[in-house]
Design a protein around this motif. Structure first.
Motif, PDB file in Angstrom:
ATOM      1  N   GLU A  71     -12.119 -12.281  10.051  1.00 27.58           N
ATOM      2  CA  GLU A  71     -11.814 -12.887   8.759  1.00 27.58           C
ATOM      3  C   GLU A  71     -10.977 -11.931   7.909  1.00 27.58           C
ATOM      4  O   GLU A  71      -9.983 -12.324   7.298  1.00 27.58           O
ATOM      5  CB  GLU A  71     -13.102 -13.254   8.020  1.00 27.58           C
TER       6      GLU A  71
ATOM      7  N   LYS B   2      -7.008 -12.713   6.827  1.00 28.71           N
ATOM      8  CA  LYS B   2      -6.696 -12.775   5.402  1.00 28.71           C
ATOM      9  C   LYS B   2      -5.937 -11.540   4.922  1.00 28.71           C
ATOM     10  O   LYS B   2      -5.774 -11.336   3.716  1.00 28.71           O
ATOM     11  CB  LYS B   2      -7.981 -12.951   4.601  1.00 28.71           C
ATOM     12  N   GLY B   3      -5.490 -10.696   5.849  1.00 22.05           N
ATOM     13  CA  GLY B   3      -4.678  -9.550   5.457  1.00 22.05           C
ATOM     14  C   GLY B   3      -5.446  -8.524   4.659  1.00 22.05           C
ATOM     15  O   GLY B   3      -4.920  -7.941   3.721  1.00 22.05           O
ATOM     16  N   ARG B   4      -6.720  -8.298   5.027  1.00 18.41           N
ATOM     17  CA  ARG B   4      -7.522  -7.319   4.304  1.00 18.41           C
ATOM     18  C   ARG B   4      -8.091  -6.263   5.241  1.00 18.41           C
ATOM     19  O   ARG B   4      -9.145  -5.702   4.978  1.00 18.41           O
ATOM     20  CB  ARG B   4      -8.681  -8.022   3.577  1.00 18.41           C
ATOM     21  N   SER B   5      -7.410  -6.003   6.345  1.00 24.01           N
ATOM     22  CA  SER B   5      -7.889  -4.970   7.264  1.00 24.01           C
ATOM     23  C   SER B   5      -6.721  -4.118   7.727  1.00 24.01           C
ATOM     24  O   SER B   5      -5.657  -4.641   8.064  1.00 24.01           O
ATOM     25  CB  SER B   5      -8.537  -5.612   8.490  1.00 24.01           C
ATOM     26  N   PHE B   6      -6.957  -2.804   7.773  1.00 22.55           N
ATOM     27  CA  PHE B   6      -5.885  -1.920   8.253  1.00 22.55           C
ATOM     28  C   PHE B   6      -5.691  -2.036   9.763  1.00 22.55           C
ATOM     29  O   PHE B   6      -4.773  -1.460  10.311  1.00 22.55           O
ATOM     30  CB  PHE B   6      -6.136  -0.463   7.823  1.00 22.55           C
TER      31      PHE B   6
ATOM     32  N   ARG C 135      -8.719 -20.210  12.270  1.00 22.09           N
ATOM     33  CA  ARG C 135      -7.551 -19.709  11.523  1.00 22.09           C
ATOM     34  C   ARG C 135      -6.680 -18.812  12.401  1.00 22.09           C
ATOM     35  O   ARG C 135      -5.458 -18.801  12.287  1.00 22.09           O
ATOM     36  CB  ARG C 135      -7.998 -18.877  10.316  1.00 22.09           C
TER      37      ARG C 135
ATOM     38  N   ASN D  93     -12.636   2.858   1.292  1.00 27.27           N
ATOM     39  CA  ASN D  93     -11.985   1.564   1.090  1.00 27.27           C
ATOM     40  C   ASN D  93     -11.578   0.983   2.440  1.00 27.27           C
ATOM     41  O   ASN D  93     -10.642   1.473   3.068  1.00 27.27           O
ATOM     42  CB  ASN D  93     -10.763   1.766   0.184  1.00 27.27           C
TER      43      ASN D  93
ATOM     44  N   VAL E 225     -10.037  -1.578   3.211  1.00 28.10           N
ATOM     45  CA  VAL E 225      -8.727  -2.248   3.240  1.00 28.10           C
ATOM     46  C   VAL E 225      -7.615  -1.211   3.388  1.00 28.10           C
ATOM     47  O   VAL E 225      -6.788  -1.272   4.302  1.00 28.10           O
ATOM     48  CB  VAL E 225      -8.511  -3.101   1.974  1.00 28.10           C
ATOM     49  N   SER E 226      -7.620  -0.208   2.489  1.00 21.25           N
ATOM     50  CA  SER E 226      -6.572   0.818   2.550  1.00 21.25           C
ATOM     51  C   SER E 226      -6.895   1.887   3.594  1.00 21.25           C
ATOM     52  O   SER E 226      -5.995   2.540   4.120  1.00 21.25           O
ATOM     53  CB  SER E 226      -6.416   1.486   1.185  1.00 21.25           C
TER      54      SER E 226
ATOM     55  N   ASP F 127      -7.483 -16.723  -0.426  1.00 14.47           N
ATOM     56  CA  ASP F 127      -6.389 -17.174   0.421  1.00 14.47           C
ATOM     57  C   ASP F 127      -5.835 -18.521  -0.092  1.00 14.47           C
ATOM     58  O   ASP F 127      -5.569 -19.424   0.680  1.00 14.47           O
ATOM     59  CB  ASP F 127      -6.901 -17.299   1.869  1.00 14.47           C
TER      60      ASP F 127
ATOM     61  N   THR G 251      -0.326  -9.578  -1.768  1.00  8.54           N
ATOM     62  CA  THR G 251      -0.384 -10.399  -0.552  1.00  8.54           C
ATOM     63  C   THR G 251      -1.692 -11.165  -0.401  1.00  8.54           C
ATOM     64  O   THR G 251      -1.792 -12.058   0.436  1.00  8.54           O
ATOM     65  CB  THR G 251      -0.182  -9.516   0.689  1.00  8.54           C
ATOM     66  N   GLN G 252      -2.691 -10.796  -1.164  1.00  8.93           N
ATOM     67  CA  GLN G 252      -3.938 -11.545  -1.076  1.00  8.93           C
ATOM     68  C   GLN G 252      -4.691 -11.454  -2.396  1.00  8.93           C
ATOM     69  O   GLN G 252      -4.658 -10.420  -3.074  1.00  8.93           O
ATOM     70  CB  GLN G 252      -4.814 -11.006   0.067  1.00  8.93           C
TER      71      GLN G 252
ATOM     72  N   VAL H 157      -4.961  -7.586  -3.087  1.00 17.31           N
ATOM     73  CA  VAL H 157      -4.436  -6.660  -2.093  1.00 17.31           C
ATOM     74  C   VAL H 157      -2.924  -6.623  -2.274  1.00 17.31           C
ATOM     75  O   VAL H 157      -2.281  -7.675  -2.351  1.00 17.31           O
ATOM     76  CB  VAL H 157      -4.779  -7.110  -0.651  1.00 17.31           C
TER      77      VAL H 157
ATOM     78  N   GLY I 220       1.217   0.926   3.464  1.00 17.45           N
ATOM     79  CA  GLY I 220      -0.011   0.246   3.871  1.00 17.45           C
ATOM     80  C   GLY I 220      -0.510  -0.664   2.765  1.00 17.45           C
ATOM     81  O   GLY I 220       0.286  -1.167   1.960  1.00 17.45           O
ATOM     82  N   MET I 221      -1.814  -0.872   2.716  1.00 13.39           N
ATOM     83  CA  MET I 221      -2.393  -1.787   1.732  1.00 13.39           C
ATOM     84  C   MET I 221      -3.208  -1.019   0.699  1.00 13.39           C
ATOM     85  O   MET I 221      -3.804   0.005   1.011  1.00 13.39           O
ATOM     86  CB  MET I 221      -3.309  -2.792   2.432  1.00 13.39           C
ATOM     87  N   GLN I 222      -3.251  -1.555  -0.513  1.00 10.38           N
ATOM     88  CA  GLN I 222      -4.107  -1.010  -1.550  1.00 10.38           C
ATOM     89  C   GLN I 222      -4.797  -2.158  -2.264  1.00 10.38           C
ATOM     90  O   GLN I 222      -4.318  -3.292  -2.244  1.00 10.38           O
ATOM     91  CB  GLN I 222      -3.298  -0.163  -2.555  1.00 10.38           C
ATOM     92  N   THR I 223      -5.929  -1.846  -2.899  1.00 12.04           N
ATOM     93  CA  THR I 223      -6.697  -2.894  -3.566  1.00 12.04           C
ATOM     94  C   THR I 223      -6.796  -2.630  -5.064  1.00 12.04           C
ATOM     95  O   THR I 223      -6.774  -1.484  -5.506  1.00 12.04           O
ATOM     96  CB  THR I 223      -8.122  -2.965  -2.996  1.00 12.04           C
TER      97      THR I 223
ATOM     98  N   ARG J 107      -4.339   8.123  -5.041  1.00 11.52           N
ATOM     99  CA  ARG J 107      -5.173   7.267  -4.185  1.00 11.52           C
ATOM    100  C   ARG J 107      -6.648   7.484  -4.527  1.00 11.52           C
ATOM    101  O   ARG J 107      -7.027   8.483  -5.118  1.00 11.52           O
ATOM    102  CB  ARG J 107      -4.893   7.578  -2.717  1.00 11.52           C
ATOM    103  N   ASP J 108      -7.475   6.503  -4.152  1.00 16.65           N
ATOM    104  CA  ASP J 108      -8.897   6.543  -4.498  1.00 16.65           C
ATOM    105  C   ASP J 108      -9.583   7.779  -3.913  1.00 16.65           C
ATOM    106  O   ASP J 108      -9.286   8.185  -2.799  1.00 16.65           O
ATOM    107  CB  ASP J 108      -9.619   5.305  -3.949  1.00 16.65           C
TER     108      ASP J 108
END
Lengths: 448, 494
Positions: free
Chosen positions: A252, A256-260, A321, A379, A381-382, B71, B172-173, B209, B215-218, B437-438
């Protein structure tokens, strides 16, 4: 099962209904200062109902409701509430309940009848004895703030109009204690615990030894000097860290683009010694289970093999999905929670070295006994990773002076690629992952 | 977490800036009690039949509803109902406890028998129980969650999602969560307690996100109030959403946080977690009576900088940690814990206060009827100072500016605590510069409280969820902009 089947019989045309019914019995004894501090006993029960309205052209709509009661009128009201909630949700073609997929559930015996049969007096005596034992275990132990026994018996029935029927039951018994060791103004806490399916499987000696060792060896701890070094994580810490890694392996989170880990299947995400499996069919696992929270058979899922990312964990909806099939990885937090994706029994393929041998190989580094601040400093996600630590420096391959008020930091991505040793000391712990000693290179220790 | 028992954690919910509201008076007619007084009297009588010093019935009826938007879809609407009672019997130093989901007289009597089982060896004897007239919580202006159309709640989620995504294509999210609860409680005891409280809470959170080359940040922001739906008359969800989105975006260009000790300026309202962790938990009397806190035997001593006056106050209008009565029936109160740096008192519940021959400070709380009450904070905050927040930054040649905290955890036995940043910047030559960064910051409670050398005048509160002994309760934290002369930053940059 009768109640779950009764609930789904309320389904109307144009809808699917799923009922999750749980019942539990709990006992908890807390000992303090030679006396019973508290004795609690309770029976709980509740139902979680999902209704899927399938009539719409744009796709089904999903609603959920729960109640902490098994009384018929309350249960009926819960079905109505779930149906009403569904009417307001966004239609989504991916929504569906699980349907039987032909995978047979593992034959697991997770029920130890002694949990219900042992007299309460014996449970009380065990907690009192543990407390007494701990107080006299070491002259430096100056307080035992908690020594607790707890057990539970849980029975779950799941039924749906899509053909799911799953009944399971399990027992658990727990013994834990905290000791405070002190010398002068210096105080340190150590926690020991033991978990088992039944009363007889608990090991009070071990609880006591762990609590004493983990508190007394921290006496005299000082704030260390900042350094970049190899960190050897204790088994318990590794169990926590693998739990975080497993959250990033949720299908999931990925879709949903929430995992590295998203988009990295087939890549080398960890060192070659890192092979990770989620196997709830292993009866030794604390959260072993024949069925997942949607009633599909739990199964062994290989996630990372020799450092290469192979796949993710899915429940029915996240699998749809992603264009794949459920891996039997739905979980829920009791009757009050709707299903989501989660690991139950994550374990690393064991290496061939003991904790002592790993220290010897590492030579100079830091042994981390416990961490704090996981939810504020890691975190998923990051991948940013920063936690408070206490432990002991490793010098010349052996445990040396204790340290406190320090952090270790890196990123989860870099840590996975910097695993230098995986221990052979596998231990099943409470939580979603087993523990074993792991050494990670190139981490930043922050102190003075 | 498997490392149980050594620490207490706090999760951030978010920050809000708002005036304290007073709504229109509630015109609802007096409702029927959760349990009739005559039934309570009979149940308490049975609870003490085998002896005991005190028996108590805690009944609760909680209704919750929630919605999650994820989403770009309303993914889940949920509702829940939990009713039941916990009964405790205290005999000397021992507490017997049983709970039941059955609020009928038969159900309550069965639980009373179970709780009383611990008293079987006690002397005791039958006692006639008479309850005083029931006290109820003062009427409050509320737009009760149950009276609000679900479509109105969903509209908030849509608006927040739109606002967050409009901040930029790198968002993006977006996940928006809404939750409300109405919790009616009744407490009756052989100590003459007979009260009922009615607590309504509402929260909305936005998590974004952002994705970039690094990469990604929240980014996260929320509002959480002990109020009804009227909270959204004053607070625009779009503002929360944009804050969350910008927080995620900003961190895409963030550099690793420093490693080692530096001065830190905490923005007003960024998270009073510092005090919640550095001393709040250590001042809870359950730790004190067990000699498991670094603050034992220190009342009357200087434990913090003279700039520190710390208050725990469950009466502040609308704050997340508020209630009229605690879960032992004691009215909530304002308690000064540290006055000008001197420790003045601890936080008390009934059991711990009895041990010391004093009264509870109104801090006995429980997650639900299924739990025994323990000592908990309510809204814990540092009183504002007089300095200009901008000046604090300008006077700091090099350090870290924390705009938002993400939570923390403490080991009360050692006093070592962490708190994590979720929006932070470098301070260089007295100016706020690069985003970081955190990371977690770590310090020792009494040591860090002594290192606060400036407190500004821009007070702000922030809600959180505090976990202790497996029980979660809503709390508030507050502080104005302040500076710590040095604390260890747990980053990776040398």
């Amino acid at each position: 099962m009768t109640l779950a089947e009764r609930v789904i019989s309320a389904a109307r045309g144009g809808e699917e209904v799923e009922a999750y019914v749980a019942r539990g019995h709990d006992v908890e004894v807390c000992a303090y200062d030679g006396d019973v501090e508290s004795l609690s006993s309770a029976t709980t029960g509740g139902v979680g109902v999902r209704v899927l309205l399938t009539g719409g052209a744009e796709g089904p709509r999903l609603g959920f409701a729960w109640a902490g009661s098994l009384e018929p009128e309350v249960v009926d009201e819960t079905v109505r509430a779930a149906r009403d909630n569904a009417a307001f949700a966004t239609p989504d073609a991916h929504l569906a309940f699980a349907t039987p997929d032909g995978v047979d559930p593992a034959a697991l015996d997770l029920w130890d009848p002694t949990v219900g049969e042992v007299p309460t007096d014996d449970k009380v005596a065990l907690a009192l004895d543990l407390e007494r034992r701990l107080r006299s275990a070491d002259r430096r132990i100056r307080q035992v703030p908690s020594a607790d026994y707890a057990d539970e018996r849980v029975e779950v029935a799941l039924a749906s109009t899509t053909g799911i029927r799953a009944v399971s039951r399990r027992t658990g018994a727990y013994l834990s204690a905290a000791a405070i060791a002190g010398e002068g103004a210096d105080s340190h806490t150590g926690v020991g615990f033991s978990v088992a399916r039944g009363f007889g499987g608990l090991d009070p000696d071990r609880v006591s030894i762990e609590a004493v060792e983990r508190s007394t060896r921290m006496l005299g701890a000082v704030k260390p000097t900042s350094d970049r070094l190899t960190v050897i994580f204790d088994r318990r810490v590794v169990s926590t860290l693998l739990g975080i890694i497993s959250a990033a392996l949720s299908g999931e989170a990925v879709v949903k683009g929430r995992s590295f880990f998203a988009g990295r299947t087939g890549e080398q995400v960890a060192t070659g010694s890192f092979t990770l499996v989620d196997d709830p069919t292993d009866p030794r696992a604390f959260r072993a289970s024949a069925y997942d929270a949607e009633g599909l058979a739990c199964r062994r899922n290989l996630l990372v093999e020799s450092g290469v990312l192979l796949g993710f964990l899915y429940d029915t909806v996240s699998a749809r999905r992603a264009g794949t099939a459920s891996t039997g990885s739905a979980v829920r937090g009791g009757y009050a929670g709707a299903p989501g994706v989660g690991a139950r029994a994550v374990v690393l393929a064991p290496g061939d070295q003991s904790q002592e041998a790993i220290m010897s190989s590492v030579g100079e580094g830091l042994f981390v006994q416990s961490i704090i601040g996981v939810h504020s400093g890691v975190n998923p996600v990051s991948g940013d990773f920063s936690v408070g630590v206490e432990g002991l420096m490793v010098r010349d391959g052996k445990l040396a002076e204790p340290i406190r008020e320090a952090t270790v930091a890196s990123t989860l991505q870099r840590m996975l690629l910097s695993v230098v040793h995986v221990g052979n000391d596998l231990e099943w712990l409470p939580g979603v992952a087993a523990g074993q000693t792991v050494a990670v290179g190139d981490m930043q220790l922050s102190g003075n | 977490m498997t490392e149980v028992g050594t620490g207490e954690g706090l999760r951030a919910i978010g920050r809000y800036d708002t005036a304290v509201p007073r709504g229109a008076p509630n015109t609802d007619a007096e409702q029927a009690p959760l349990v009739e007084p005559a039934v309570l009297e009979r149940v308490l009588h049975v609870a003490l039949r085998r002896g005991g010093d005190m028996a108590e019935v805690f009944a609760e009826d909680r209704q919750t509803s929630g919605a999650s938007f994820d989403d770009r879809k309303v993914e889940e609407l949920s509702s829940g109902r939990e009713r039941g009672a916990g009964i405790r019997v205290v005999v000397g130093e021992t507490t017997g406890f049983a709970h039941t989901a059955d609020l009928s007289e038969a159900g309550l009597l069965a639980a009373a028998e179970a709780a009383a089982a611990v008293a079987r060896s006690g002397g005791g004897g039958a006692r006639t129980v008479g309850l005083p007239q029931r006290s109820t919580s003062p009427t409050r202006g509320l737009l009760a969650p149950g009276d609000v159309d679900k479509l109105r709640k969903l509209e908030l989620l849509n608006r927040a999602d739109d606002a967050a995504r409009s901040v930029g294509g790198a968002i993006t999210q977006v996940q928006v969560g809404y939750g409300d609860s109405r919790r009616r409680i009744l407490v009756a005891s052989t100590d003459g307690v007979h009260v009922e409280d009615d607590q309504t809470r509402t929260r909305l959170s936005v998590q974004c996100v952002a994705t970039g080359d690094t990469g990604m940040q929240t980014g996260y922001e929320s509002v959480a109030r002990t109020e009804g739906f009227e909270v959204f008359d004053r607070i625009a969800v779009e503002d929360l959403a944009r804050v969350a989105a910008n927080r995620a975006l900003g961190k895409l260009s963030a550099r690793p946080a420093p490693s080692g000790e530096l001065p830190v300026v905490l923005a007003g309202g960024s998270g009073g977690f510092l005090f919640h962790e550095a001393c709040g938990h250590g001042l809870e009397a359950d730790h004190i009576v067990k000699d498991a806190s670094v603050y034992v035997d220190r009342v009357g001593e200087l434990v913090a900088s003279p700039l520190v006056t710390l208050v725990d106050d469950g009466t502040v209008g609308g704050e997340w940690g508020n209630f009229a009565f605690d879960d032992e029936g004691k009215p909530s109160a304002r308690n000064v814990l540290i006055q000008d740096g001197v420790l003045t008192d601890y936080l008390w519940d009934w059991l711990r206060a009895r041990k010391e021959g004093r009264v509870s400070s109104g801090n006995g709380r429980r997650q639900s009827y299924q739990h025994l009450p323990i000592v908990r904070m309510t809204n814990t905050f540092l009183m504002a100072g007089t300095e200009n927040p901008d000046e604090l930054v300008a006077q700091t040649p090099r350090g870290v500016y924390v705009a938002k905290l993400g939570g923390g955890q403490v080991n009360t036995a050692t006093g070592d605590f962490v708190f994590g940043t979720s929006e932070a910047y470098l301070i260089e030559e007295g100016r706020i510069t690069a985003p970081l960064r955190d990371a977690n910051l770590i310090g020792n409670g009494p040591d860090i409280l002594g290192r606060i050398d400036a407190v500004a005048d821009d007070f702000g509160m922030m809600p959180g969820t505090c976990g202790k002994d497996g029980q979660s309760v809503p709390v508030g934290c507050g502080q104005a902009t302040l500076r710590i002369t040095g604390i260890t930053i747990g980053g990776t940059a040398a």
